[in-house]
Scaffold this active site. Structure first.
Site, PDB file in Angstrom:
ATOM      1  CE1 TYR B 108      19.381  56.065  38.750  1.00 49.90           C
ATOM      2  CE2 TYR B 108      20.935  54.374  38.076  1.00 49.90           C
ATOM      3  CZ  TYR B 108      20.682  55.605  38.646  1.00 49.90           C
ATOM      4  OH  TYR B 108      21.717  56.364  39.109  1.00 49.90           O
ATOM      5  CE1 TYR B 147      24.798  53.279  36.637  1.00 47.14           C
ATOM      6  CE2 TYR B 147      24.086  53.700  38.877  1.00 47.14           C
ATOM      7  CZ  TYR B 147      24.396  54.159  37.611  1.00 47.14           C
ATOM      8  OH  TYR B 147      24.298  55.491  37.339  1.00 47.14           O
ATOM      9  CG  HIS B 160      25.723  57.768  41.797  1.00 43.76           C
ATOM     10  ND1 HIS B 160      26.126  56.540  41.315  1.00 43.76           N
ATOM     11  CD2 HIS B 160      24.846  58.254  40.900  1.00 43.76           C
ATOM     12  CE1 HIS B 160      25.509  56.309  40.169  1.00 43.76           C
ATOM     13  NE2 HIS B 160      24.722  57.319  39.888  1.00 43.76           N
ATOM     14  CG  HIS B 162      21.640  60.858  39.377  1.00 46.33           C
ATOM     15  ND1 HIS B 162      22.492  61.218  38.359  1.00 46.33           N
ATOM     16  CD2 HIS B 162      21.719  59.506  39.482  1.00 46.33           C
ATOM     17  CE1 HIS B 162      23.063  60.113  37.869  1.00 46.33           C
ATOM     18  NE2 HIS B 162      22.611  59.066  38.539  1.00 46.33           N
TER      19      HIS B 162
END
Ligand SMILES: [Fe+2]
Lengths: 189, 237
Positions: B108, B147, B160, B162
């Site tokens: 991220y 991750y 995925h 969010h």
């Protein structure tokens, strides 16, 4: 049709999604002038997890009526008279001490409800947002007959009252998890 | 939207909400309230919510894959699109849809992600759009990598996305995650598996669109986002 399941917001909610001024409920946009139809107040406090430790990077969202108790929404029959400059919504993030802050106007009462602010808390470790409601101690008569406060066991009600500070603000700590007398009451709507 | 905004909010059917605290996800045991939630009949303050929130939260960042023209992000280009709907299946216009995700290496672009996997200078992995009159949203982005979650037990999050969706009522507010079909990490993920109902888990998985429909530019997925809320009065047939 069935709604999607909720999941945790996780630890990586983008920093850029919360800008300066997003925690100001009195402005419909970041550049708009603040509504002055009411008493400006500051709400602040800490979000704490088990053991009273700070909950860092929690996201809070506030939603409340304007100073006259109206919502800018078709579900309010008095929508047309709602304060056009007041948004009533804001978003904040907790810092390394778990602190948050909102700038708003003291909400008005409506129907049988005492003045209040609805708060939603999201965080890593919370699989679903949790909802609580902040009340103001000075409205003793309205608080005594508020139907939502009445749902809360009397011993837990004090946790839903903000504490006036000496700087035109109110303090409201949110304890996510603790013993029955430590934990903030949360609602399921 | 206005007059026909959802006004009825029934409790979720069993099996939809995740189990909390969540087995295998340690911090849910220190954050989840221990006292029972207090059931509150939805009132005016709950069935209302901010309208036209796109004025407060700027929308329009729909191309996460190439934020700087000519400098595409690394990874598998995908397009995710769908409709935001209420429980009657009616489109919700003007909903604010926020998306954030890891890059193709599972990292991220966030200060709290301190893992050593590489950052991509051309990928931030976050965007916000507003649904159109038919409730539609769409993003170009990169398929995220898996991750690991730090902790004693080995646990990898499957790829995925969010999603945060702000609809027309406080009670239609949704924070959820979208998963990819057939990933072997899906059934091992404590967060995905926290939803007890298998059909509800299936609805969290994007539907791949046939490449013959999409062409050779990218892989396409459809993902509809159903929020709580329905008409105040059921429509009689
Ligand atoms: Fe994630």
């Amino acid at each position: 049709m069935t709604p999607l399941s909720s999941h945790t917001v996780g630890p990586f909610f983008p920093e850029a999604f919360i800008r300066e001024g997003d925690n100001d409920l009195t402005r419909t946009t970041t550049d708009a002038p603040p509504s002055r139809r009411g008493t400006p107040i500051r709400l602040n406090g800490r979000v704490l997890r088990e053991g009273g430790l700070p909950c860092i990077n929690a996201i809070l969202e506030a939603w409340q009526a304007d100073a006259a108790g109206r919502f800018h929404h078709p579900a309010d029959p008095e929508e047309a008279q709602a304060d056009p400059e007041f948004l009533g919504w804001g978003r904040a993030r907790t810092d390394a001490e778990g602190r948050y802050e909102f700038h708003t106007l003291l909400p008005g009462a409506f129907l049988d409800r005492a003045p209040h602010v609805n708060l939603l808390v999201m965080a890593s470790g919370l699989m679903q947002p949790v909802a609580t409601t902040l009340f103001f101690p000075e409205f003793a008569a309205a608080n005594a007959t508020d139907p939502v406060l009445a749902l809360v066991p009397p011993s837990r009600r004090p946790r839903l009252f903000a504490t006036p500070d000496n700087a035109g603000g109110y303090r409201f700590d949110i304890r996510l998890r603790g013993s029955a007398d430590e934990e903030t009451p949360f609602f399921e709507d | 939207m206005a007059e026909d905004a959802p006004a009825r909010f029934d409790p979720l059917p069993p099996g939809i909400a995740p189990i909390v605290p969540t087995p295998g996800y340690p911090s849910t045991f220190t954050h989840t309230p221990s006292q029972p939630l207090i059931r509150r009949p939805p009132g005016r303050g709950e069935i209302t919510g901010p309208l036209a929130l796109h004025r407060k939260l700027p929308c329009g960042e729909a191309n996460l894959a190439e934020p700087i023209p000519g400098r595409p992000a690394v990874g598998q280009l995908i397009h995710i699109a769908g409709q935001v709907l209420d429980e009657d299946g009616r489109p919700i216009p003007d909903a604010v849809v926020e998306l954030w995700q890891a890059n193709a290496a599972g990292r991220y672009a966030h200060a709290s992600d301190t893992r050593s996997a590489p950052l991509d200078p051309n990928f931030i992995g976050q965007g916000r759009v507003r649904t159109d009159a038919e409730g539609r949203y769409g993003f170009f982005t990169m398929r995220p990598g898996a991750y690991p979650v730090p902790g004693e037990a080995v646990w990898w999050r499957p790829p995925h996305l969010h999603f945060c969706v702000l609809g027309p009522a406080s009670l239609s507010r949704l924070v959820t995650q979208m998963f990819f079909p057939g990933d072997p990490l899906n059934p091992l993920d404590h967060i995905f598996m926290a939803v007890p109902d298998a059909a509800a888990r299936e609805r969290l998985i994007a539907r791949p669109l046939p490449p013959s429909e999409i062409g050779s530019g990218w892989l396409g997925y459809r993902h509809d986002i159903l929020l709580r809320g329905r008409r105040a009065t059921p429509v009689l047939a």
